[in-house]
Design a protein around this motif. Structure first.
Motif, PDB file in Angstrom:
ATOM      1  N   GLU A   1       2.579  -5.296   8.543  1.00 41.71           N
ATOM      2  CA  GLU A   1       3.811  -4.917   7.854  1.00 41.71           C
ATOM      3  C   GLU A   1       4.448  -6.129   7.186  1.00 41.71           C
ATOM      4  O   GLU A   1       4.961  -6.042   6.073  1.00 41.71           O
ATOM      5  CB  GLU A   1       4.799  -4.279   8.819  1.00 41.71           C
ATOM      6  N   HIS A   2       4.381  -7.264   7.847  1.00 36.47           N
ATOM      7  CA  HIS A   2       4.931  -8.492   7.271  1.00 36.47           C
ATOM      8  C   HIS A   2       4.169  -8.882   5.998  1.00 36.47           C
ATOM      9  O   HIS A   2       4.766  -9.323   5.018  1.00 36.47           O
ATOM     10  CB  HIS A   2       4.863  -9.628   8.301  1.00 36.47           C
TER      11      HIS A   2
ATOM     12  N   THR B   1       2.185  -6.761   4.044  1.00 38.01           N
ATOM     13  CA  THR B   1       2.119  -5.720   3.014  1.00 38.01           C
ATOM     14  C   THR B   1       3.454  -5.100   2.677  1.00 38.01           C
ATOM     15  O   THR B   1       3.558  -4.373   1.702  1.00 38.01           O
ATOM     16  CB  THR B   1       1.155  -4.596   3.441  1.00 38.01           C
TER      17      THR B   1
ATOM     18  N   ALA C   1       0.236  -4.394  13.890  1.00 39.52           N
ATOM     19  CA  ALA C   1       1.172  -3.602  13.089  1.00 39.52           C
ATOM     20  C   ALA C   1       2.277  -4.485  12.531  1.00 39.52           C
ATOM     21  O   ALA C   1       2.639  -4.379  11.350  1.00 39.52           O
ATOM     22  CB  ALA C   1       1.763  -2.474  13.925  1.00 39.52           C
TER      23      ALA C   1
ATOM     24  N   THR D   1      12.979  -6.487   9.632  1.00 40.01           N
ATOM     25  CA  THR D   1      12.021  -7.569   9.471  1.00 40.01           C
ATOM     26  C   THR D   1      11.930  -8.375  10.756  1.00 40.01           C
ATOM     27  O   THR D   1      12.895  -8.486  11.509  1.00 40.01           O
ATOM     28  CB  THR D   1      12.429  -8.495   8.304  1.00 40.01           C
TER      29      THR D   1
ATOM     30  N   PRO E   1       7.305  -3.271   4.362  1.00 45.73           N
ATOM     31  CA  PRO E   1       7.652  -2.176   5.267  1.00 45.73           C
ATOM     32  C   PRO E   1       7.168  -0.832   4.753  1.00 45.73           C
ATOM     33  O   PRO E   1       7.058  -0.611   3.557  1.00 45.73           O
ATOM     34  CB  PRO E   1       9.176  -2.221   5.324  1.00 45.73           C
ATOM     35  N   GLY E   2       6.856   0.027   5.702  1.00 47.90           N
ATOM     36  CA  GLY E   2       6.456   1.389   5.342  1.00 47.90           C
ATOM     37  C   GLY E   2       4.984   1.553   5.092  1.00 47.90           C
ATOM     38  O   GLY E   2       4.529   2.638   4.766  1.00 47.90           O
ATOM     39  N   SER E   3       4.197   0.494   5.226  1.00 47.62           N
ATOM     40  CA  SER E   3       2.762   0.658   5.010  1.00 47.62           C
ATOM     41  C   SER E   3       2.160   1.350   6.216  1.00 47.62           C
ATOM     42  O   SER E   3       2.546   1.109   7.346  1.00 47.62           O
ATOM     43  CB  SER E   3       2.091  -0.702   4.796  1.00 47.62           C
ATOM     44  N   ASP E   4       1.230   2.242   5.972  1.00 52.08           N
ATOM     45  CA  ASP E   4       0.586   2.989   7.055  1.00 52.08           C
ATOM     46  C   ASP E   4      -0.623   2.188   7.514  1.00 52.08           C
ATOM     47  O   ASP E   4      -1.695   2.261   6.941  1.00 52.08           O
ATOM     48  CB  ASP E   4       0.179   4.360   6.552  1.00 52.08           C
ATOM     49  N   TRP E   5      -0.472   1.430   8.575  1.00 54.00           N
ATOM     50  CA  TRP E   5      -1.519   0.501   8.995  1.00 54.00           C
ATOM     51  C   TRP E   5      -2.724   1.187   9.608  1.00 54.00           C
ATOM     52  O   TRP E   5      -3.778   0.613   9.712  1.00 54.00           O
ATOM     53  CB  TRP E   5      -0.952  -0.548   9.927  1.00 54.00           C
TER      54      TRP E   5
END
Length: 109
Positions: free
Chosen positions: A60-61, A63, A56, A2, A65-69
């Motif tokens: 990620e913050h 949505t 990015a 994070t 972690p691990g979201s495909d932006w």
């Protein structure tokens, strides 16, 4: 991993947004800054990379972690149409003529 508040603040500064913005504002800011900094538009590659990294990090913050932006663009308008082939008679005729020509060429008349 994070991001800490200083990294998030720097990313917001790069994109020119406030701390309480949602995904739509974030996405619009990313698009605007991308156009301003893209190397094909007289921007620098380093600045463009910073814009992408900031987007990015903030996405990620927001949505998780691990979201495909690059792929997950739910606000993007997508034009999906179901086409009735019967409503396209000219195209159908062309396809039939093309297949007929192929059959004749290969002796499958």
């Amino acid at each position: 991993m994070t991001a800490n508040e200083a990294e998030l603040a720097k990313a917001r500064e790069v994109l020119g947004i406030g701390p309480n913005e949602d995904e739509t504002v974030l996405r619009n800011a990313f698009r605007r800054r991308s156009m301003e900094t893209h190397p094909d538009r007289d921007g620098s590659a380093e600045e463009f990379a910073n814009v992408r990294a900031a987007y990015a990090l903030l996405l990620e913050h927001l949505t998780g972690p691990g979201s495909d932006w690059l792929v997950a663009d739910q606000d993007e308008e997508v034009d999906v149409r179901i086409v009735d082939e019967e409503s396209r008679p000219k195209r159908r005729r062309f396809e039939e003529m093309f297949l007929d020509a192929l059959r004749r060429e290969h002796g499958q008349d």
